[in-house]
Motif scaffolding. Structure first.
Motif, PDB file in Angstrom:
ATOM      1  N   VAL A  70     -48.880 134.041  39.257  1.00  0.00           N
ATOM      2  CA  VAL A  70     -49.720 135.113  38.743  1.00  0.00           C
ATOM      3  C   VAL A  70     -49.392 136.392  39.497  1.00  0.00           C
ATOM      4  O   VAL A  70     -49.101 136.374  40.698  1.00  0.00           O
ATOM      5  CB  VAL A  70     -51.220 134.748  38.879  1.00  0.00           C
ATOM      6  N   ASN A  71     -49.414 137.501  38.797  1.00  0.00           N
ATOM      7  CA  ASN A  71     -49.214 138.802  39.422  1.00  0.00           C
ATOM      8  C   ASN A  71     -50.347 139.078  40.408  1.00  0.00           C
ATOM      9  O   ASN A  71     -51.517 138.869  40.088  1.00  0.00           O
ATOM     10  CB  ASN A  71     -49.160 139.881  38.335  1.00  0.00           C
ATOM     11  N   ARG A  72     -50.002 139.531  41.573  1.00  0.00           N
ATOM     12  CA  ARG A  72     -50.982 139.774  42.644  1.00  0.00           C
ATOM     13  C   ARG A  72     -52.107 140.704  42.200  1.00  0.00           C
ATOM     14  O   ARG A  72     -53.297 140.452  42.462  1.00  0.00           O
ATOM     15  CB  ARG A  72     -50.249 140.395  43.840  1.00  0.00           C
ATOM     16  N   ASP A  73     -51.762 141.784  41.499  1.00  0.00           N
ATOM     17  CA  ASP A  73     -52.777 142.748  41.102  1.00  0.00           C
ATOM     18  C   ASP A  73     -53.646 142.218  39.963  1.00  0.00           C
ATOM     19  O   ASP A  73     -54.842 142.520  39.894  1.00  0.00           O
ATOM     20  CB  ASP A  73     -52.112 144.070  40.711  1.00  0.00           C
ATOM     21  N   GLU A  74     -53.068 141.420  39.084  1.00  0.00           N
ATOM     22  CA  GLU A  74     -53.858 140.756  38.040  1.00  0.00           C
ATOM     23  C   GLU A  74     -54.835 139.762  38.679  1.00  0.00           C
ATOM     24  O   GLU A  74     -55.995 139.645  38.259  1.00  0.00           O
ATOM     25  CB  GLU A  74     -52.920 140.023  37.076  1.00  0.00           C
ATOM     26  N   PHE A  75     -54.358 139.071  39.695  1.00  0.00           N
ATOM     27  CA  PHE A  75     -55.171 138.125  40.456  1.00  0.00           C
ATOM     28  C   PHE A  75     -56.360 138.851  41.091  1.00  0.00           C
ATOM     29  O   PHE A  75     -57.516 138.394  40.998  1.00  0.00           O
ATOM     30  CB  PHE A  75     -54.281 137.487  41.523  1.00  0.00           C
ATOM     31  N   ALA A  76     -56.086 139.988  41.724  1.00  0.00           N
ATOM     32  CA  ALA A  76     -57.137 140.775  42.375  1.00  0.00           C
ATOM     33  C   ALA A  76     -58.157 141.276  41.359  1.00  0.00           C
ATOM     34  O   ALA A  76     -59.368 141.265  41.614  1.00  0.00           O
ATOM     35  CB  ALA A  76     -56.522 141.948  43.130  1.00  0.00           C
ATOM     36  N   LYS A  77     -57.683 141.718  40.200  1.00  0.00           N
ATOM     37  CA  LYS A  77     -58.572 142.226  39.160  1.00  0.00           C
ATOM     38  C   LYS A  77     -59.470 141.118  38.622  1.00  0.00           C
ATOM     39  O   LYS A  77     -60.675 141.336  38.387  1.00  0.00           O
ATOM     40  CB  LYS A  77     -57.750 142.839  38.027  1.00  0.00           C
ATOM     41  N   TYR A  78     -58.910 139.945  38.442  1.00  0.00           N
ATOM     42  CA  TYR A  78     -59.692 138.814  37.940  1.00  0.00           C
ATOM     43  C   TYR A  78     -60.807 138.467  38.935  1.00  0.00           C
ATOM     44  O   TYR A  78     -61.956 138.219  38.542  1.00  0.00           O
ATOM     45  CB  TYR A  78     -58.784 137.605  37.713  1.00  0.00           C
ATOM     46  N   LEU A  79     -60.482 138.462  40.214  1.00  0.00           N
ATOM     47  CA  LEU A  79     -61.478 138.170  41.235  1.00  0.00           C
ATOM     48  C   LEU A  79     -62.551 139.253  41.295  1.00  0.00           C
ATOM     49  O   LEU A  79     -63.743 138.958  41.452  1.00  0.00           O
ATOM     50  CB  LEU A  79     -60.804 138.021  42.597  1.00  0.00           C
ATOM     51  N   GLU A  80     -62.150 140.500  41.163  1.00  0.00           N
ATOM     52  CA  GLU A  80     -63.113 141.607  41.159  1.00  0.00           C
ATOM     53  C   GLU A  80     -64.143 141.427  40.045  1.00  0.00           C
ATOM     54  O   GLU A  80     -65.347 141.616  40.250  1.00  0.00           O
ATOM     55  CB  GLU A  80     -62.372 142.932  40.974  1.00  0.00           C
ATOM     56  N   GLN A  81     -63.664 141.033  38.866  1.00  0.00           N
ATOM     57  CA  GLN A  81     -64.562 140.864  37.724  1.00  0.00           C
ATOM     58  C   GLN A  81     -65.384 139.584  37.838  1.00  0.00           C
ATOM     59  O   GLN A  81     -66.590 139.579  37.562  1.00  0.00           O
ATOM     60  CB  GLN A  81     -63.746 140.866  36.430  1.00  0.00           C
ATOM     61  N   HIS A  90     -60.887 126.814  41.095  1.00  0.00           N
ATOM     62  CA  HIS A  90     -61.042 127.559  39.832  1.00  0.00           C
ATOM     63  C   HIS A  90     -59.822 128.435  39.560  1.00  0.00           C
ATOM     64  O   HIS A  90     -59.308 128.468  38.434  1.00  0.00           O
ATOM     65  CB  HIS A  90     -62.305 128.419  39.913  1.00  0.00           C
ATOM     66  N   LEU A  91     -59.343 129.128  40.583  1.00  0.00           N
ATOM     67  CA  LEU A  91     -58.187 130.012  40.427  1.00  0.00           C
ATOM     68  C   LEU A  91     -56.920 129.217  40.126  1.00  0.00           C
ATOM     69  O   LEU A  91     -56.083 129.651  39.322  1.00  0.00           O
ATOM     70  CB  LEU A  91     -57.998 130.854  41.681  1.00  0.00           C
ATOM     71  N   ALA A  92     -56.776 128.058  40.758  1.00  0.00           N
ATOM     72  CA  ALA A  92     -55.613 127.210  40.502  1.00  0.00           C
ATOM     73  C   ALA A  92     -55.586 126.767  39.044  1.00  0.00           C
ATOM     74  O   ALA A  92     -54.521 126.756  38.398  1.00  0.00           O
ATOM     75  CB  ALA A  92     -55.638 126.000  41.425  1.00  0.00           C
ATOM     76  N   ALA A  93     -56.757 126.400  38.508  1.00  0.00           N
ATOM     77  CA  ALA A  93     -56.836 125.988  37.106  1.00  0.00           C
ATOM     78  C   ALA A  93     -56.630 127.163  36.164  1.00  0.00           C
ATOM     79  O   ALA A  93     -55.978 127.038  35.116  1.00  0.00           O
ATOM     80  CB  ALA A  93     -58.185 125.325  36.841  1.00  0.00           C
ATOM     81  N   GLN A  94     -57.156 128.304  36.532  1.00  0.00           N
ATOM     82  CA  GLN A  94     -57.065 129.495  35.681  1.00  0.00           C
ATOM     83  C   GLN A  94     -55.629 129.986  35.541  1.00  0.00           C
ATOM     84  O   GLN A  94     -55.197 130.369  34.450  1.00  0.00           O
ATOM     85  CB  GLN A  94     -57.940 130.611  36.274  1.00  0.00           C
ATOM     86  N   PHE A  95     -54.873 129.960  36.637  1.00  0.00           N
ATOM     87  CA  PHE A  95     -53.540 130.557  36.637  1.00  0.00           C
ATOM     88  C   PHE A  95     -52.409 129.547  36.780  1.00  0.00           C
ATOM     89  O   PHE A  95     -51.234 129.938  36.756  1.00  0.00           O
ATOM     90  CB  PHE A  95     -53.441 131.597  37.759  1.00  0.00           C
ATOM     91  N   GLY A  96     -52.727 128.284  36.953  1.00  0.00           N
ATOM     92  CA  GLY A  96     -51.686 127.269  37.086  1.00  0.00           C
ATOM     93  C   GLY A  96     -50.906 127.351  38.382  1.00  0.00           C
ATOM     94  O   GLY A  96     -49.735 126.959  38.446  1.00  0.00           O
ATOM     95  N   ILE A  97     -51.547 127.858  39.435  1.00  0.00           N
ATOM     96  CA  ILE A  97     -50.870 128.012  40.722  1.00  0.00           C
ATOM     97  C   ILE A  97     -51.269 126.861  41.654  1.00  0.00           C
ATOM     98  O   ILE A  97     -52.242 126.154  41.427  1.00  0.00           O
ATOM     99  CB  ILE A  97     -51.208 129.365  41.389  1.00  0.00           C
ATOM    100  N   GLY A  98     -50.507 126.692  42.723  1.00  0.00           N
ATOM    101  CA  GLY A  98     -50.846 125.697  43.724  1.00  0.00           C
ATOM    102  C   GLY A  98     -51.987 126.181  44.602  1.00  0.00           C
ATOM    103  O   GLY A  98     -52.142 127.381  44.836  1.00  0.00           O
ATOM    104  N   HIS A  99     -52.784 125.244  45.093  1.00  0.00           N
ATOM    105  CA  HIS A  99     -53.916 125.599  45.949  1.00  0.00           C
ATOM    106  C   HIS A  99     -54.114 124.533  47.017  1.00  0.00           C
ATOM    107  O   HIS A  99     -54.033 123.335  46.734  1.00  0.00           O
ATOM    108  CB  HIS A  99     -55.209 125.723  45.134  1.00  0.00           C
TER     109      HIS A  99
END
Length: 255
Positions: free
Chosen positions: A6-17, A237-246
């Motif tokens: 996931v793009n870092r800034d997209e990640f940050a925006k998702y968390l902000e919201q 939640h973030l791992a499931a949302q973006f398919g990243i490792g956690h």
């Protein structure tokens, strides 16, 4: 299966919201505190952005770290020297982003520290108290948890540490108030809201007297111990949302 990113800034925006961070007046900046590489494939979560956590994240090959207790607290020495220099130097040397969420993570209705502690202890919330309704109020959903002593035993089993109990263990449980971390100063708010028992992370000398005089049981369960669960839930939640490792890394802390 290939790990997503996931793009870092997209990640940050998702968390902000998701955490609605703009509604809080906090003691520190919530969001990205240290900027790292643009793409995030592996996330490490932990309670506090200590040097030990950063070292573990480097070992795990993390692109980003997400914590409850980050940096740049109100009133602290702003100089980048000593331990602060070591932490920031290691983050920057490995191009790892640091994300930190304090009050927004405490208060999220499903992923937050109070919500996840309730799930851990089988508490059902039906009310709120304190400034910004940060404290939670409710009852035990477990019919076997009938007394203060029963609740203390449950805390020891579920959180892995025996709480300090002020009050009579035989006292029947009525309404329970809880707020994770350093929320001992909210005992008065919990009492006003109708709690007969209050659970938090820390305790102070005046709180002991207030609990005794109000005949309200106080369970000090550990700052770190009560705040391990929100960041884990958010990471999953973030791992499931973006398919990243956690990976959650629990750096032991007796406080």
């Amino acid at each position: 299966m290939e790990r997503g990113s996931v793009n870092r800034d997209e990640f940050a925006k998702y968390l902000e919201q998701t955490l609605d961070i703009t509604r809080f007046r906090d003691y520190c900046p919530n969001g990205m505190q240290v900027e790292g590489r643009l793409q995030i494939k592996k996330l490490v979560t932990g309670v506090t952005a200590s040097l030990a956590l950063i070292e573990a994240a480097v070992e795990a090959g993390a692109d980003a770290i997400l914590v409850h207790h980050g940096y740049f607290w109100r009133g602290e020495d702003a100089r980048v020297v000593g331990p602060k220099h070591k932490r920031l130097k290691l983050l920057l040397a490995h191009d790892i982003s640091l994300f930190a969420y304090h009050l927004p993570l405490d208060m999220h209705p499903t992923l937050g520290n109070n919500a996840r502690l309730a799930a851990q202890l089988g508490l059902e919330a039906d009310g709120r108290f304190g400034e910004n309704d940060i404290g939670w109020l409710g009852v035990s959903a477990d019919p076997a948890t009938k007394t203060v002593g029963d609740l203390a035993c449950l805390v020891e089993v579920r959180l892995g540490r025996a709480p300090l109990v002020i009050g009579d263990p035989a006292q029947p449980l009525g309404r329970i108030g809880w707020c994770t971390g350093a929320a001992h100063t909210m005992l008065g708010d919990a009492i006003a809201a109708g709690a007969s028992a209050y659970l938090s992370g820390e305790i102070s000398e005046p709180v002991v007297h207030l609990a005794r005089e109000a005949n309200v049981a106080y369970l000090a369960c550990g700052h770190h111990a009560t705040e391990r669960y929100g960041v884990q839930a958010l990471g999953a939640h973030l791992a499931a949302q973006f398919g990243i490792g956690h990976e959650f890394v629990d750096i032991a802390n007796p406080v």
